[in-house]
Design a protein around this motif. Structure first.
Motif, mmCIF file in Angstrom:
data_model
loop_
_atom_site.group_PDB
_atom_site.id
_atom_site.type_symbol
_atom_site.label_atom_id
_atom_site.label_comp_id
_atom_site.label_asym_id
_atom_site.label_seq_id
_atom_site.Cartn_x
_atom_site.Cartn_y
_atom_site.Cartn_z
ATOM 1 N N VAL A 37 0.847 -1.195 0.000
ATOM 2 C CA VAL A 37 0.000 0.000 0.000
ATOM 3 C C VAL A 37 0.880 1.242 0.000
ATOM 4 O O VAL A 37 2.068 1.186 0.314
ATOM 5 C CB VAL A 37 -0.934 0.007 1.229
ATOM 6 N N LEU A 38 0.292 2.357 -0.354
ATOM 7 C CA LEU A 38 1.023 3.623 -0.351
ATOM 8 C C LEU A 38 0.913 4.253 1.033
ATOM 9 O O LEU A 38 0.017 5.037 1.302
ATOM 10 C CB LEU A 38 0.468 4.565 -1.424
ATOM 11 N N ALA A 78 -0.510 12.200 -6.692
ATOM 12 C CA ALA A 78 -1.951 12.152 -6.930
ATOM 13 C C ALA A 78 -2.266 11.459 -8.244
ATOM 14 O O ALA A 78 -3.172 10.628 -8.312
ATOM 15 C CB ALA A 78 -2.539 13.558 -6.921
ATOM 16 N N LEU A 79 -1.505 11.795 -9.288
ATOM 17 C CA LEU A 79 -1.862 11.328 -10.626
ATOM 18 C C LEU A 79 -1.353 9.935 -10.954
ATOM 19 O O LEU A 79 -2.087 9.130 -11.533
ATOM 20 C CB LEU A 79 -1.356 12.333 -11.663
ATOM 21 N N LEU A 80 -0.110 9.631 -10.615
ATOM 22 C CA LEU A 80 0.443 8.332 -11.013
ATOM 23 C C LEU A 80 -0.199 7.149 -10.287
ATOM 24 O O LEU A 80 -0.535 6.152 -10.935
ATOM 25 C CB LEU A 80 1.960 8.339 -10.853
ATOM 26 N N VAL A 87 -4.917 3.866 -5.982
ATOM 27 C CA VAL A 87 -5.637 4.794 -5.116
ATOM 28 C C VAL A 87 -6.994 5.072 -5.750
ATOM 29 O O VAL A 87 -7.091 5.332 -6.947
ATOM 30 C CB VAL A 87 -4.847 6.116 -4.956
ATOM 31 N N ALA A 88 -8.035 5.028 -4.921
ATOM 32 C CA ALA A 88 -9.365 5.373 -5.405
ATOM 33 C C ALA A 88 -9.502 6.889 -5.486
ATOM 34 O O ALA A 88 -8.717 7.638 -4.895
ATOM 35 C CB ALA A 88 -10.421 4.800 -4.473
ATOM 36 N N LEU A 89 -10.488 7.342 -6.207
ATOM 37 C CA LEU A 89 -10.661 8.777 -6.423
ATOM 38 C C LEU A 89 -10.982 9.515 -5.125
ATOM 39 O O LEU A 89 -10.608 10.673 -4.975
ATOM 40 C CB LEU A 89 -11.764 9.007 -7.455
ATOM 41 N N ASN A 91 -9.726 8.848 -2.173
ATOM 42 C CA ASN A 91 -8.521 8.902 -1.328
ATOM 43 C C ASN A 91 -7.354 9.631 -1.984
ATOM 44 O O ASN A 91 -6.254 9.651 -1.429
ATOM 45 C CB ASN A 91 -8.057 7.486 -0.968
ATOM 46 N N ILE A 92 -7.589 10.233 -3.124
ATOM 47 C CA ILE A 92 -6.493 10.855 -3.854
ATOM 48 C C ILE A 92 -5.942 12.075 -3.123
ATOM 49 O O ILE A 92 -4.744 12.341 -3.149
ATOM 50 C CB ILE A 92 -6.945 11.206 -5.289
ATOM 51 N N TRP A 93 -6.796 12.804 -2.433
ATOM 52 C CA TRP A 93 -6.332 14.015 -1.739
ATOM 53 C C TRP A 93 -5.426 13.674 -0.580
ATOM 54 O O TRP A 93 -4.436 14.368 -0.330
ATOM 55 C CB TRP A 93 -7.527 14.846 -1.266
ATOM 56 N N LEU A 94 -5.747 12.619 0.132
ATOM 57 C CA LEU A 94 -4.907 12.196 1.249
ATOM 58 C C LEU A 94 -3.536 11.735 0.761
ATOM 59 O O LEU A 94 -2.505 12.091 1.339
ATOM 60 C CB LEU A 94 -5.589 11.073 2.035
ATOM 61 N N THR A 95 -3.515 10.971 -0.318
ATOM 62 C CA THR A 95 -2.244 10.511 -0.877
ATOM 63 C C THR A 95 -1.414 11.685 -1.401
ATOM 64 O O THR A 95 -0.201 11.733 -1.192
ATOM 65 C CB THR A 95 -2.496 9.497 -2.005
ATOM 66 N N ALA A 96 -2.062 12.634 -2.050
ATOM 67 C CA ALA A 96 -1.346 13.803 -2.572
ATOM 68 C C ALA A 96 -0.784 14.657 -1.439
ATOM 69 O O ALA A 96 0.374 15.083 -1.494
ATOM 70 C CB ALA A 96 -2.275 14.632 -3.453
#
Length: 146
Positions: A37-38, A78-80, A87-89, A91-96
């Protein structure tokens, strides 16, 4: 060759793209395999690999703006992973956010430590040893948080 101020972000994008490509290929050819996981240690490992590559490919010069570097790293994280399907859409903000903060902190720490360690006979291996120490420290930090 002209000095590229954002070479670290370019290398971060390349390292992350290779890791995401490996994850996609692993998902395609070995669908039963469990992918990592990331989380903080894995994001830090990607950042440190890019920072060590930047150190060896281009000697430290003018440091870029850490806010700009963090925003570019957030865009990469966020993008890769979104393109790779890790990553689901929602959860993208948390990962970014996590990726941008980790990259900015890692860049600040790595640059300050590597500048102090480059003098002496062990100067050539200083970046790799610093990177390894940062990865281990990140794993210990994540272990304390969880």
């Amino acid at each position: 060759m002209r000095k590229n101020v954002y070479l670290g972000n370019i290398l971060l994008a390349a390292v992350t793209a290779v890791a995401m490509l490996a994850a996609v290929l692993c998902r395609v050819f070995a669908p039963a395999a469990v992918l990592p996981v990331l989380n903080i240690p894995n994001l830090l490992a990607l950042c440190v690999i890019a920072l060590v590559l930047e150190y060896y490919l281009a000697r430290p010069g003018k440091a870029p703006c850490l806010v700009c570097a963090a925003l570019l790293a957030a865009a990469v994280f966020a993008l890769l992973p979104l393109a790779a399907g890790l990553v689901a859409l929602d959860n993208i903000w948390l990962t970014a956010l996590l990726g941008g903060v980790i990259y900015a902190a890692a860049k600040w720490l790595f640059d300050s430590v590597a500048q102090r360690l480059t003098s002496g006979p062990a100067g050539k291996a200083a970046a790799a040893i610093t990177g390894l120490g940062m990865i281990l420290a990140g794993q210990a930090f994540a272990g304390m948080l969880l």
